[in-house]
Design a protein around this motif. Structure first.
Motif, mmCIF file in Angstrom:
data_model
loop_
_atom_site.group_PDB
_atom_site.id
_atom_site.type_symbol
_atom_site.label_atom_id
_atom_site.label_comp_id
_atom_site.label_asym_id
_atom_site.label_seq_id
_atom_site.Cartn_x
_atom_site.Cartn_y
_atom_site.Cartn_z
ATOM 1 N N GLU A 107 42.287 44.486 49.559
ATOM 2 C CA GLU A 107 42.885 44.403 50.903
ATOM 3 C C GLU A 107 44.033 45.403 51.031
ATOM 4 O O GLU A 107 44.148 46.108 52.032
ATOM 5 C CB GLU A 107 43.469 43.006 51.148
ATOM 6 C CG GLU A 107 42.516 41.946 51.511
ATOM 7 C CD GLU A 107 43.227 40.677 51.908
ATOM 8 O OE1 GLU A 107 42.588 39.875 52.591
ATOM 9 O OE2 GLU A 107 44.414 40.471 51.556
ATOM 10 N N LEU A 108 44.873 45.442 50.021
ATOM 11 C CA LEU A 108 46.034 46.330 50.051
ATOM 12 C C LEU A 108 45.605 47.791 49.928
ATOM 13 O O LEU A 108 46.242 48.685 50.485
ATOM 14 C CB LEU A 108 47.028 45.921 48.973
ATOM 15 C CG LEU A 108 47.570 44.490 49.142
ATOM 16 C CD1 LEU A 108 48.467 44.112 47.981
ATOM 17 C CD2 LEU A 108 48.269 44.308 50.477
ATOM 18 N N MET A 109 44.502 48.029 49.229
ATOM 19 C CA MET A 109 43.943 49.378 49.150
ATOM 20 C C MET A 109 43.543 49.853 50.549
ATOM 21 O O MET A 109 43.813 50.999 50.934
ATOM 22 C CB MET A 109 42.721 49.380 48.219
ATOM 23 C CG MET A 109 41.945 50.678 48.195
ATOM 24 S SD MET A 109 40.323 50.485 47.398
ATOM 25 C CE MET A 109 39.413 49.625 48.676
ATOM 26 N N HIS A 110 42.931 48.969 51.327
ATOM 27 C CA HIS A 110 42.537 49.321 52.692
ATOM 28 C C HIS A 110 43.767 49.587 53.559
ATOM 29 O O HIS A 110 43.765 50.512 54.379
ATOM 30 C CB HIS A 110 41.675 48.218 53.316
ATOM 31 C CG HIS A 110 40.306 48.145 52.749
ATOM 32 N ND1 HIS A 110 39.397 49.189 52.816
ATOM 33 C CD2 HIS A 110 39.661 47.146 52.087
ATOM 34 C CE1 HIS A 110 38.271 48.838 52.235
ATOM 35 N NE2 HIS A 110 38.407 47.601 51.781
ATOM 36 N N LEU A 111 44.806 48.799 53.373
ATOM 37 C CA LEU A 111 46.034 49.016 54.134
ATOM 38 C C LEU A 111 46.611 50.399 53.826
ATOM 39 O O LEU A 111 46.989 51.143 54.732
ATOM 40 C CB LEU A 111 47.066 47.926 53.825
ATOM 41 C CG LEU A 111 48.412 48.082 54.530
ATOM 42 C CD1 LEU A 111 48.244 48.055 56.047
ATOM 43 C CD2 LEU A 111 49.366 46.978 54.067
ATOM 44 N N ARG A 112 46.637 50.757 52.555
ATOM 45 C CA ARG A 112 47.149 52.081 52.163
ATOM 46 C C ARG A 112 46.329 53.192 52.829
ATOM 47 O O ARG A 112 46.885 54.134 53.391
ATOM 48 C CB ARG A 112 47.117 52.264 50.652
ATOM 49 C CG ARG A 112 47.667 53.625 50.208
ATOM 50 C CD ARG A 112 47.445 53.916 48.731
ATOM 51 N NE ARG A 112 47.936 52.922 47.840
ATOM 52 C CZ ARG A 112 49.159 52.916 47.298
ATOM 53 N NH1 ARG A 112 50.014 53.877 47.591
ATOM 54 N NH2 ARG A 112 49.516 51.955 46.475
ATOM 55 N N ALA A 113 45.016 53.083 52.801
ATOM 56 C CA ALA A 113 44.162 54.122 53.381
ATOM 57 C C ALA A 113 44.424 54.275 54.879
ATOM 58 O O ALA A 113 44.503 55.404 55.387
ATOM 59 C CB ALA A 113 42.691 53.802 53.120
ATOM 60 N N ILE A 114 44.581 53.182 55.571
ATOM 61 C CA ILE A 114 44.849 53.228 57.009
ATOM 62 C C ILE A 114 46.214 53.843 57.270
ATOM 63 O O ILE A 114 46.376 54.676 58.180
ATOM 64 C CB ILE A 114 44.744 51.814 57.624
ATOM 65 C CG1 ILE A 114 43.298 51.322 57.546
ATOM 66 C CG2 ILE A 114 45.260 51.803 59.068
ATOM 67 C CD1 ILE A 114 43.141 49.829 57.773
ATOM 68 N N LEU A 115 47.202 53.466 56.489
ATOM 69 C CA LEU A 115 48.542 54.024 56.671
ATOM 70 C C LEU A 115 48.571 55.523 56.372
ATOM 71 O O LEU A 115 49.262 56.282 57.055
ATOM 72 C CB LEU A 115 49.554 53.270 55.810
ATOM 73 C CG LEU A 115 49.874 51.854 56.284
ATOM 74 C CD1 LEU A 115 50.713 51.123 55.249
ATOM 75 C CD2 LEU A 115 50.552 51.861 57.643
ATOM 76 N N ILE A 116 47.823 55.961 55.385
ATOM 77 C CA ILE A 116 47.753 57.395 55.078
ATOM 78 C C ILE A 116 47.149 58.148 56.269
ATOM 79 O O ILE A 116 47.630 59.215 56.648
ATOM 80 C CB ILE A 116 46.944 57.648 53.787
ATOM 81 C CG1 ILE A 116 47.752 57.181 52.580
ATOM 82 C CG2 ILE A 116 46.570 59.124 53.655
ATOM 83 C CD1 ILE A 116 46.951 57.155 51.294
ATOM 84 N N TYR A 117 46.114 57.580 56.861
ATOM 85 C CA TYR A 117 45.511 58.201 58.036
ATOM 86 C C TYR A 117 46.554 58.323 59.157
ATOM 87 O O TYR A 117 46.690 59.378 59.779
ATOM 88 C CB TYR A 117 44.302 57.388 58.513
ATOM 89 C CG TYR A 117 43.791 57.854 59.849
ATOM 90 C CD1 TYR A 117 42.979 58.981 59.948
ATOM 91 C CD2 TYR A 117 44.134 57.175 61.015
ATOM 92 C CE1 TYR A 117 42.522 59.426 61.179
ATOM 93 C CE2 TYR A 117 43.683 57.612 62.253
ATOM 94 C CZ TYR A 117 42.879 58.735 62.326
ATOM 95 O OH TYR A 117 42.442 59.175 63.550
#
Length: 174
Positions: A107-117
Motif C-alpha cells: 500500500e505504501l509502495m503505491h502511495l510513493r509511486a503516486i507522490l513521485i508522479y
C-alpha cells in the motif's frame, strides 16, 4: 490546564517546500482516490478486498496531511511526532484488519509511486526551481515515506507480538 500548542515556523511562501505543499493540498482527493484504485487493483493486497472505503482509507488522509505539514514546516518536532503517531496507528490498524506485513508495505509502495508522479507534475509547473530545490523536496518526500514505513512496520510487529502474547495467556482468541 493543557500546554499551549506551539506553531512551528513556516517556510517562506515562495519556497519550493510551501509551493509543493500547496500543490499537494489541491491534489489530496485525487491522490487518495488514485491510491484506493491502485490498492484495490493490486491482487497481492488480498486483505483490502474485505474493507469498505472508510476502513481502507484508514489513516491515509492524516498521513497525507502530515506530509504536507512536513514540507511546510520542515524540521518541526511537533509535525514529526504527529507523523510518528499516525504511522504507528496505521500499522496497528492494518494488523487488526487482517493485513499481512507485505500487504501494508505494498500500500505504501503505491502511495510513493503516486507522490513521485505528482512531484514530477509539480516540477513541470515550476521550472523556476532549480535542480537543488527539486532534489531537496524529493529527498524530503522519500525520507517522510521511508520513516512512515519504518514506524508503521515496527508498530505492526509490536502489535502482532502483543496479540500473540494475549493469545498465549488466554485473554483473546486468534
Amino acid at each position: 490546564m493543557t500546554a499551549p500548542t506551539i506553531t512551528p515556523p513556516e517556510a517562506p511562501p515562495a519556497s519550493v517546500n510551501v509551493q509543493l505543499s500547496d500543490y499537494l493540498g489541491t491534489q489530496k482527493e485525487v491522490i487518495i482516490n488514485e491510491w484506493m484504485v491502485r490498492v484495490h487493483g493490486d491482487a497481492a493486497i488480498i486483505a483490502s478486498e474485505n474493507l469498505n472505503t472508510v476502513a481502507l482509507k484508514n489513516h491515509l488522509p492524516e498521513i497525507f496531511d502530515n506530509l504536507v505539514k512536513t514540507l511546510r514546516f520542515y524540521g518541526s518536532d511537533v509535525v514529526a511526532e504527529k507523523s510518528l503517531k499516525d504511522a504507528e496507528e496505521h500499522g496497528a490498524t492494518r494488523l487488526r484488519q487482517g493485513y499481512e506485513l507485505p500487504e501494508m508495505l505494498r500500500e505504501l509502495m503505491h502511495l510513493r509511486a503516486i507522490l513521485i508522479y505528482h512531484l514530477r507534475q509539480f516540477e513541470g509547473l515550476h521550472p523556476e526551481f532549480g535542480a537543488a530545490s527539486t532534489l531537496f523536496i524529493a529527498a524530503t518526500m522519500h525520507r517522510f515515506i521511508d520513516e512512515m514505513m519504518i514506524d508503521a512496520t515496527e508498530e505492526y510487529l509490536w502489535s502482532q507480538l502483543s496479540l500473540q502474547d494475549q493469545i498465549h495467556q488466554g485473554r483473546t482468541k486468534w
